[in-house]
Design an enzyme around this catalytic site. Structure first.
Site, PDB file in Angstrom:
ATOM      1  N   ASN A  11     -79.841 -34.759 -28.023  1.00 45.67           N
ATOM      2  CA  ASN A  11     -79.078 -34.823 -29.273  1.00 45.67           C
ATOM      3  C   ASN A  11     -80.069 -34.949 -30.430  1.00 45.67           C
ATOM      4  O   ASN A  11     -80.629 -36.021 -30.648  1.00 45.67           O
ATOM      5  CB  ASN A  11     -78.132 -36.044 -29.223  1.00 45.67           C
ATOM      6  CG  ASN A  11     -77.406 -36.266 -30.528  1.00 45.67           C
ATOM      7  OD1 ASN A  11     -77.418 -35.408 -31.415  1.00 45.67           O
ATOM      8  ND2 ASN A  11     -76.772 -37.422 -30.672  1.00 45.67           N
ATOM      9  N   TRP A  12     -80.254 -33.851 -31.128  1.00 47.78           N
ATOM     10  CA  TRP A  12     -81.267 -33.847 -32.203  1.00 47.78           C
ATOM     11  C   TRP A  12     -80.768 -34.452 -33.514  1.00 47.78           C
ATOM     12  O   TRP A  12     -81.525 -34.577 -34.469  1.00 47.78           O
ATOM     13  CB  TRP A  12     -81.754 -32.414 -32.448  1.00 47.78           C
ATOM     14  CG  TRP A  12     -82.834 -32.008 -31.489  1.00 47.78           C
ATOM     15  CD1 TRP A  12     -83.231 -32.675 -30.372  1.00 47.78           C
ATOM     16  CD2 TRP A  12     -83.664 -30.836 -31.573  1.00 47.78           C
ATOM     17  NE1 TRP A  12     -84.246 -31.992 -29.754  1.00 47.78           N
ATOM     18  CE2 TRP A  12     -84.535 -30.869 -30.468  1.00 47.78           C
ATOM     19  CE3 TRP A  12     -83.745 -29.764 -32.468  1.00 47.78           C
ATOM     20  CZ2 TRP A  12     -85.483 -29.871 -30.234  1.00 47.78           C
ATOM     21  CZ3 TRP A  12     -84.682 -28.772 -32.244  1.00 47.78           C
ATOM     22  CH2 TRP A  12     -85.544 -28.835 -31.135  1.00 47.78           C
ATOM     23  N   LYS A  13     -79.488 -34.743 -33.564  1.00 47.15           N
ATOM     24  CA  LYS A  13     -78.910 -35.317 -34.799  1.00 47.15           C
ATOM     25  C   LYS A  13     -79.294 -34.453 -36.006  1.00 47.15           C
ATOM     26  O   LYS A  13     -79.416 -33.238 -35.868  1.00 47.15           O
ATOM     27  CB  LYS A  13     -79.362 -36.772 -34.970  1.00 47.15           C
ATOM     28  CG  LYS A  13     -79.154 -37.583 -33.692  1.00 47.15           C
ATOM     29  CD  LYS A  13     -79.255 -39.050 -33.893  1.00 47.15           C
ATOM     30  CE  LYS A  13     -79.028 -39.734 -32.552  1.00 47.15           C
ATOM     31  NZ  LYS A  13     -78.759 -41.138 -32.647  1.00 47.15           N
ATOM     32  N   HIS A 100     -69.161 -39.192 -31.232  1.00 55.12           N
ATOM     33  CA  HIS A 100     -70.417 -39.964 -31.348  1.00 55.12           C
ATOM     34  C   HIS A 100     -70.207 -41.133 -32.306  1.00 55.12           C
ATOM     35  O   HIS A 100     -69.528 -40.989 -33.322  1.00 55.12           O
ATOM     36  CB  HIS A 100     -71.553 -39.065 -31.838  1.00 55.12           C
ATOM     37  CG  HIS A 100     -72.890 -39.718 -31.696  1.00 55.12           C
ATOM     38  ND1 HIS A 100     -73.327 -40.683 -32.571  1.00 55.12           N
ATOM     39  CD2 HIS A 100     -73.854 -39.586 -30.741  1.00 55.12           C
ATOM     40  CE1 HIS A 100     -74.523 -41.100 -32.169  1.00 55.12           C
ATOM     41  NE2 HIS A 100     -74.862 -40.450 -31.067  1.00 55.12           N
ATOM     42  N   GLU A 102     -71.952 -42.404 -34.517  1.00 54.87           N
ATOM     43  CA  GLU A 102     -72.340 -42.184 -35.921  1.00 54.87           C
ATOM     44  C   GLU A 102     -71.209 -41.500 -36.682  1.00 54.87           C
ATOM     45  O   GLU A 102     -71.049 -41.707 -37.899  1.00 54.87           O
ATOM     46  CB  GLU A 102     -73.647 -41.372 -35.981  1.00 54.87           C
ATOM     47  CG  GLU A 102     -74.856 -42.254 -35.668  1.00 54.87           C
ATOM     48  CD  GLU A 102     -76.032 -41.539 -35.015  1.00 54.87           C
ATOM     49  OE1 GLU A 102     -76.071 -40.300 -35.010  1.00 54.87           O
ATOM     50  OE2 GLU A 102     -76.927 -42.248 -34.500  1.00 54.87           O
ATOM     51  N   GLU A 169     -72.383 -44.834 -24.652  1.00 51.08           N
ATOM     52  CA  GLU A 169     -73.472 -45.176 -25.557  1.00 51.08           C
ATOM     53  C   GLU A 169     -73.120 -46.458 -26.313  1.00 51.08           C
ATOM     54  O   GLU A 169     -72.407 -46.404 -27.335  1.00 51.08           O
ATOM     55  CB  GLU A 169     -73.696 -44.052 -26.581  1.00 51.08           C
ATOM     56  CG  GLU A 169     -74.093 -42.734 -25.989  1.00 51.08           C
ATOM     57  CD  GLU A 169     -74.843 -41.872 -27.004  1.00 51.08           C
ATOM     58  OE1 GLU A 169     -75.977 -41.486 -26.720  1.00 51.08           O
ATOM     59  OE2 GLU A 169     -74.296 -41.608 -28.093  1.00 51.08           O
ATOM     60  N   GLY A 175     -80.845 -45.988 -31.028  1.00 44.73           N
ATOM     61  CA  GLY A 175     -81.950 -46.042 -31.987  1.00 44.73           C
ATOM     62  C   GLY A 175     -82.595 -47.402 -32.153  1.00 44.73           C
ATOM     63  O   GLY A 175     -83.396 -47.608 -33.063  1.00 44.73           O
ATOM     64  N   SER A 206     -81.315 -45.200 -26.771  1.00 44.37           N
ATOM     65  CA  SER A 206     -82.743 -45.549 -26.656  1.00 44.37           C
ATOM     66  C   SER A 206     -83.385 -45.136 -25.326  1.00 44.37           C
ATOM     67  O   SER A 206     -84.331 -45.781 -24.886  1.00 44.37           O
ATOM     68  CB  SER A 206     -82.961 -47.047 -26.883  1.00 44.37           C
ATOM     69  OG  SER A 206     -82.650 -47.374 -28.216  1.00 44.37           O
ATOM     70  N   GLY A 228     -83.575 -39.764 -30.122  1.00 44.49           N
ATOM     71  CA  GLY A 228     -84.950 -39.734 -30.648  1.00 44.49           C
ATOM     72  C   GLY A 228     -85.973 -39.097 -29.710  1.00 44.49           C
ATOM     73  O   GLY A 228     -86.715 -38.190 -30.122  1.00 44.49           O
TER      74      GLY A 228
HETATM   75  P1  PGA Z   1     -81.221 -42.576 -29.278  1.00 46.98           P
HETATM   76  O1  PGA Z   1     -79.847 -41.830 -29.644  1.00 46.98           O
HETATM   77  O2  PGA Z   1     -81.691 -42.050 -27.949  1.00 46.98           O
HETATM   78  O3  PGA Z   1     -82.143 -42.227 -30.395  1.00 46.98           O
HETATM   79  O4  PGA Z   1     -80.916 -44.035 -29.211  1.00 46.98           O
HETATM   80  C1  PGA Z   1     -78.901 -41.547 -28.669  1.00 46.98           C
HETATM   81  C2  PGA Z   1     -77.684 -40.923 -29.309  1.00 46.98           C
HETATM   82  O5  PGA Z   1     -77.324 -41.318 -30.424  1.00 46.98           O
HETATM   83  O6  PGA Z   1     -77.057 -40.022 -28.723  1.00 46.98           O
END
Ligand code: PGA
Length: 245
Positions: A11-13, A100, A102, A169, A175, A206, A228
Site C-alpha cells: 500500500n503506497w498511500k 482503510h 485513514e 490493521e 506507521g 508497521s 511504509g
Molecule cells: P504501515 O501501513 O505498514 O506503514 O504501518 C500499513 C497500512 O496503512 O496499510
C-alpha cells in the site's frame, strides 16, 4: 518455513512518482527466481496516477495491481475528484482497498464502505477490506465489538465473500513501529476467521523485515498489508523471503 499461500500487498498511500516504478522492477526480477513463487501473490496498490503505467510494466508478470479506494457508484457521475471501480478496472486494477483507517478517519462510514464494496464487486474487482480498532477502543477492551461491528456493517447483505480479503490493521499499529503482542494477534485473527468463514485474513500495521521474524510464527495469518516498508524494494523483498525461511 512455510508452504502456505500468502499475500503480500503493498500500500503506497500518497507516495510515488513514475520513477518509483523502478523499485517494482526489482521485485519482478526477484519473484522470477524465487523458488517459492508459486505459493504467493503480490499486489501493488500505488496511487491512482501510477495504476496504468504500472499495469503496462507488470503485464507479463504474476504481480497484480490494486487501487487504494474508489467511489461508491460504479457508473459515471458528476463527482469531481472521484474515481469509480469501473475506471480503476479499465486501467488495470484487479483489487481495491476499501475501509482503510485513514479513510475511515477522514469520514468514511461503515455504510459507505458497504456500498463501495458492493459496487466494486459488481464491477469485478476483488476487495481488500480493512478493519481495525483505535488505541482508545483497545484500552476500553472494545476490540472485538469494534471489529464485529465493522464486519457486520461493512459486509452487510454480501453473501458471496470469495472475492474479499480482510486486512486486520489495528489503527495504533499503522506507521508507529508498534505491532500487537503475538498471542493477542493470533487470537484476533482466529476471532475474525470464525466471524467471516473462508476469507483470507491478512495483518497490517508497521510490518517490516525485523518484526517479521516474530510475525511469521503466527500460523493463521494469510499474508501482510505493508505500507511504509513496501516502498523500499529491498525491505519488501526481505519481508517475502523471511516469510518462507
Ligand atoms: P504501515 O501501513 O505498514 O506503514 O504501518 C500499513 C497500512 O496503512 O496499510
Amino acid at each position: 518455513m512455510t508452504n502456505k499461500y500468502m499475500y503480500f500487498i503493498a500500500n503506497w498511500k500518497m507516495f510515488g512518482s513514475l520513477s518509483s516504478l523502478n523499485s517494482v522492477t526489482k521485485v519482478v526480477r526477484f519473484l522470477k527466481n524465487f523458488k517459492k513463487n508459486k505459493f504467493l501473490k503480490i499486489i501493488y496498490c500505488p496511487p491512482n496516477t501510477l495504476i496504468y503505467p504500472l499495469s503496462k510494466k507488470l503485464m507479463k508478470s504474476r504481480i497484480d495491481i490494486g487501487a487504494q479506494n474508489c467511489h461508491e457508484q460504479e457508473s459515471y457521475g458528476a463527482f469531481t475528484g472521484s474515481i469509480n471501480s469501473f475506471m480503476l478496472k479499465n486501467v488495470g486494477a484487479k483489487y481495491v482497498i476499501i475501509g482503510h483507517s485513514e479513510n475511515r478517519h477522514a469520514g468514511e462510514s461503515d455504510k459507505m464502505i458497504n456500498k463501495k464494496i458492493k459496487s466494486a464487486l459488481k464491477t469485478g474487482l476483488k476487495i481488500i477490506f480493512c478493519i481495525g480498532e483505535t488505541i482508545h477502543e483497545r484500552r476500553k477492551k472494545n476490540t472485538k465489538s469494534v471489529l464485529s461491528k465493522q464486519i457486520r456493517l461493512g459486509l452487510m447483505n454480501i453473501k458471496n465473500k470469495k472475492d474479499i480479503i480482510i486486512a486486520y490493521e489495528p489503527v495504533w499499529s499503522i506507521g508507529t513501529g508498534i505491532i500487537p503482542k503475538l498471542d493477542d494477534l493470533s487470537k484476533i485473527i482466529y476471532f475474525i476467521k470464525r466471524k467471516v468463514r473462508n476469507c483470507k485474513i491478512l495483518y497490517g500495521g508497521s510490518v517490516n523485515p525485523k518484526n517479521l521474524d516474530k510475525l511469521k510464527f503466527i500460523k493463521n495469518i494469510d499474508g501482510y498489508l505493508v505500507g511504509g516498508a513496501s516502498q523500499d524494494s529491498k525491505k519488501f523483498i526481505d519481508i517475502i523471503k523471511k516469510t518462507y525461511n
